[in-house]
Design a protein around this motif. Structure first.
Motif, PDB file in Angstrom:
ATOM      1  N   ILE A 134       8.972  -3.656  -7.189  1.00  9.62           N
ATOM      2  CA  ILE A 134       9.880  -2.599  -7.669  1.00  9.62           C
ATOM      3  C   ILE A 134       9.238  -1.213  -7.537  1.00  9.62           C
ATOM      4  O   ILE A 134       8.849  -0.580  -8.531  1.00  9.62           O
ATOM      5  N   PRO A 135       9.136  -0.691  -6.315  1.00  8.23           N
ATOM      6  CA  PRO A 135       8.641   0.683  -6.148  1.00  8.23           C
ATOM      7  C   PRO A 135       9.573   1.685  -6.832  1.00  8.23           C
ATOM      8  O   PRO A 135      10.794   1.511  -6.863  1.00  8.23           O
ATOM      9  N   ILE A 136       8.965   2.744  -7.364  1.00  8.49           N
ATOM     10  CA  ILE A 136       9.713   3.810  -8.022  1.00  8.49           C
ATOM     11  C   ILE A 136       9.303   5.143  -7.389  1.00  8.49           C
ATOM     12  O   ILE A 136       8.109   5.418  -7.209  1.00  8.49           O
ATOM     13  N   HIS A 137      10.294   5.949  -7.026  1.00  6.96           N
ATOM     14  CA  HIS A 137      10.061   7.301  -6.516  1.00  6.96           C
ATOM     15  C   HIS A 137      10.631   8.302  -7.511  1.00  6.96           C
ATOM     16  O   HIS A 137      11.498   7.972  -8.327  1.00  6.96           O
ATOM     17  N   ARG A 138      10.141   9.541  -7.422  1.00  5.62           N
ATOM     18  CA  ARG A 138      10.615  10.572  -8.340  1.00  5.62           C
ATOM     19  C   ARG A 138      10.847  11.893  -7.598  1.00  5.62           C
ATOM     20  O   ARG A 138      10.279  12.141  -6.528  1.00  5.62           O
ATOM     21  N   VAL A 177       6.556  -1.387 -10.917  1.00  5.38           N
ATOM     22  CA  VAL A 177       6.543  -2.215 -12.121  1.00  5.38           C
ATOM     23  C   VAL A 177       5.474  -3.288 -11.948  1.00  5.38           C
ATOM     24  O   VAL A 177       5.713  -4.354 -11.364  1.00  5.38           O
ATOM     25  N   ARG A 178       4.293  -2.969 -12.433  1.00  2.52           N
ATOM     26  CA  ARG A 178       3.204  -3.950 -12.376  1.00  2.52           C
ATOM     27  C   ARG A 178       3.555  -5.121 -13.280  1.00  2.52           C
ATOM     28  O   ARG A 178       4.026  -4.948 -14.396  1.00  2.52           O
ATOM     29  N   GLY A 179       3.313  -6.315 -12.791  1.00  2.00           N
ATOM     30  CA  GLY A 179       3.590  -7.499 -13.594  1.00  2.00           C
ATOM     31  C   GLY A 179       5.019  -7.978 -13.522  1.00  2.00           C
ATOM     32  O   GLY A 179       5.405  -8.881 -14.281  1.00  2.00           O
ATOM     33  N   ASP A 233       6.396   5.371 -19.485  1.00  2.00           N
ATOM     34  CA  ASP A 233       6.132   6.134 -18.267  1.00  2.00           C
ATOM     35  C   ASP A 233       6.270   5.174 -17.097  1.00  2.00           C
ATOM     36  O   ASP A 233       5.713   4.063 -17.136  1.00  2.00           O
ATOM     37  N   VAL A 234       6.979   5.590 -16.051  1.00  2.00           N
ATOM     38  CA  VAL A 234       7.204   4.660 -14.938  1.00  2.00           C
ATOM     39  C   VAL A 234       5.905   4.243 -14.273  1.00  2.00           C
ATOM     40  O   VAL A 234       5.814   3.165 -13.672  1.00  2.00           O
ATOM     41  N   ASP A 235       4.868   5.075 -14.350  1.00  2.00           N
ATOM     42  CA  ASP A 235       3.587   4.728 -13.758  1.00  2.00           C
ATOM     43  C   ASP A 235       2.594   4.270 -14.814  1.00  2.00           C
ATOM     44  O   ASP A 235       1.392   4.225 -14.583  1.00  2.00           O
ATOM     45  N   GLY A 236       3.113   3.922 -15.980  1.00  2.00           N
ATOM     46  CA  GLY A 236       2.251   3.463 -17.056  1.00  2.00           C
ATOM     47  C   GLY A 236       2.243   1.949 -17.150  1.00  2.00           C
ATOM     48  O   GLY A 236       2.426   1.239 -16.164  1.00  2.00           O
ATOM     49  N   THR A 237       2.043   1.480 -18.357  1.00  2.00           N
ATOM     50  CA  THR A 237       1.995   0.041 -18.601  1.00  2.00           C
ATOM     51  C   THR A 237       3.385  -0.465 -18.931  1.00  2.00           C
ATOM     52  O   THR A 237       4.006  -0.023 -19.911  1.00  2.00           O
ATOM     53  N   TRP A 238       3.869  -1.374 -18.126  1.00  2.00           N
ATOM     54  CA  TRP A 238       5.150  -2.022 -18.405  1.00  2.00           C
ATOM     55  C   TRP A 238       4.899  -3.249 -19.275  1.00  2.00           C
ATOM     56  O   TRP A 238       3.909  -3.958 -19.100  1.00  2.00           O
ATOM     57  N   SER A 239       5.801  -3.484 -20.205  1.00  2.00           N
ATOM     58  CA  SER A 239       5.651  -4.639 -21.086  1.00  2.00           C
ATOM     59  C   SER A 239       5.744  -5.935 -20.286  1.00  2.00           C
ATOM     60  O   SER A 239       6.296  -5.965 -19.182  1.00  2.00           O
TER      61      SER A 239
END
Length: 528
Positions: free
Chosen positions: A38-42, A55-57, A111-117
């Motif tokens: 799930i790549p995210i662009h801004r 989305v890591r994980g 944050d989209v580049d932070g830690t995803w649950s």
């Protein structure tokens, strides 16, 4: 006003889910069997975009091993509830069967580049989930899939309220809409007392489109607009084809835009071929006197150039990733092995350890980057000592396990000797082997003897639907074999479902003990 040129995210960026948070816009796109998931662009102005993370994980256990080509993560939906980002997505484990075998997950982050649950699996009726937030409540939209013989595989759009903490269903599931044409990709937005249901229509190929329905109540009943909001299916000459899978977003100034996917086809003797995959585009939207959304430029066709009601704003670009294996690199079905890069003792070198062959769904040592334009050139220097035909390493143009072109450094029997497979007896020679793979099988196009004790620079140039491989000998580019059909590496070749896009990269194979390694330096991919 800012002049936007579509597609805004170019090359294999399908199913865009657009959300605005304050003065930033974020887009999440499908990754299918590829990592990063799930790549995210801004963007600040909808025209200039950058990679913002992923989305890591998203794949539980960090693996999509065994997922078929064009399976994996389909159509993630990104949303914001005023406090945090939510991502809902399905992992599709069966492609081309009535079941799809989907697992639906939700994860959140501040944050989209932070830690995803850690992703939590939720009850779902099919792929293409989305979330709608209102008044502190959260609702799940889903495609309903009926796998039974005689059933409708796209049997309508359903809505279920979820408990905000447990994500368990609350109350009944509501059928919002069924349609004689295939509808999927549901999104809901509220405006002027109406709930607007935005739908992807007609599949994700050349018949694609965006439909809109509306209701005074979230749970329906919904009434469809008279025609599509967006489509290119009635005009094959349009530069943007397959327009569909849309999402409406309001700008800070009160204007509206539509994100959608589109494709830039090549016109070949075999028909239209979209080698770059499906990409992300944006259109300006207005509202008619009856309260329905319309393309601001008129009609329902996608525009390449669009005046967007924003002011140009710099991104404040993020520093390039310190990870030598990070974006724009991608890998198949798992994240890259950290041992592939040693930035301390060998900066810039990538050492791949050979694993399964290129047709494996399990453990392929491949690093690749998206091809973003119809003219491109890739080049890399490889150093390896293959001792058996079970070992190979080189440069590859990749679509999937049934569609690739590869120029590999490998072993072959002495000249004039047939394929007897007795490499353990010694002898043999180091060769460059050019192969092409399609649904009919794998064919060796050319074999060239090379010096086993020297690093080799390999390259490939694509121009439209043609790919030419070469290597550097005595400082001169030397062609290997004849031009190959790059158009086969597209969404549109063959009879099986295909949803990704062509990539250029490096790979290594060792079918005996995974002990063979190959060193790669100087990789470049120029798209123009």
């Amino acid at each position: 006003m800012t002049l936007l040129r579509n597609p805004v995210i170019r090359g294999f960026a399908p199913d865009p889910s657009l959300v605005r948070v304050d003065d930033w816009y974020y887009v999440a796109t499908s990754s299918f069997e590829w990592f990063p998931t799930i790549p995210i662009h801004r963007s600040r102005d909808l025209t200039d975009w950058e990679y913002a993370g992923h989305v890591r994980g998203a794949a539980p256990g960090g693996s999509l091993a065994g997922v078929p080509d064009s399976g994996g993560i389909w159509a993630p939906s990104l949303s914001w509830d005023g406090d945090r980002f939510w991502m809902v997505y399905s992992i599709v484990r069966s492609v081309g069967t009535p079941y799809f075998d989907t697992d639906t997950y939700v994860t959140t982050a501040t944050d989209v580049d932070g830690t995803w649950s850690a992703p939590r699996r939720i009850a779902g009726h099919g792929f293409d989930p989305a979330l709608f937030h209102e008044g502190g409540r959260v609702w799940l939209l889903n495609l309903q899939n009926d796998h039974r013989p005689g059933g409708r595989r796209f049997a309508g759009i359903v809505l279920t309220e979820l408990d905000r903490e447990t994500l368990s269903p609350i109350g009944d599931t509501h059928l919002l809409l069924q349609h004689e044409r295939l509808v999927e990709g549901p999104k809901v937005v509220r405006r002027d007392g109406w709930y607007y249901l935005v739908l992807a229509e007609g599949g994700t190929g050349f018949e694609h489109g965006v439909l809109v329905a509306r209701s005074r109540e979230l749970t329906g009943p919904y009434v469809l607009d008279d025609g599509p909001l967006l489509t290119s299916r009635d005009d094959p000459s349009l530069p943007l084809q397959k327009a569909g899978h849309g999402e409406l977003v309001r700008t800070p100034g009160g204007d509206w835009v539509l994100s959608h996917l589109a494709a830039r086809p090549l016109r070949t003797p075999d028909g239209l071929r979209c080698t770059l995959g499906r990409e992300t585009a944006i259109q300006a939207v207005t509202w008619d006197a009856e309260g329905w959304p319309r393309m601001r430029h008129g009609g329902a066709h996608p525009a390449v150039e669009v005046d967007i009601p924003t002011e140009p704003r710099p991104l404040g670009r993020r520093a390039d990733s310190a990870d030598p294996l990070g974006w724009p690199w991608s890998t198949l079905r798992a994240a890259p092995d950290p041992s592939w890069a040693d930035a301390t003792s060998h900066p810039g070198r990538i050492r791949l350890r050979g694993r399964h062959g290129p047709e494996s769904w399990w453990a392929h040592s491949l690093l690749a980057r998206r091809i973003t334009e119809h003219r491109a050139e890739a080049e890399v220097t490889v150093e390896a000592r293959p001792r058996t035909f079970t070992q190979a390493a080189g440069l590859v143009l990749w679509y999937n396990t049934e569609a690739y072109l590869a120029l590999d450094l490998t072993w072959a029997e002495p000249e004039g000797e047939g394929q007897c497979g007795q490499q353990w007896r010694g002898g043999g020679r180091t060769v460059l082997s050019l192969v092409e793979r399609d649904e009919a099988g794998t064919r060796q196009v050319a074999v060239v003897d090379v010096d086993a004790d020297r690093a080799l620079t390999l390259g490939v140039t694509t121009d439209g639907a043609e790919a030419r491989f070469w290597y550097v000998r005595d400082g001169v580019r030397t062609p290997v074999g004849s031009p190959l059909d790059f158009g086969r590496l597209s969404d549109d070749h063959g009879s099986k479902l295909r949803f990704t896009g062509a990539m250029a990269g490096i790979h290594a194979v060792d079918l005996v003990d995974a002990g063979f390694t190959a060193d790669f330096t100087g990789f470049r991919l120029d798209c123009r």
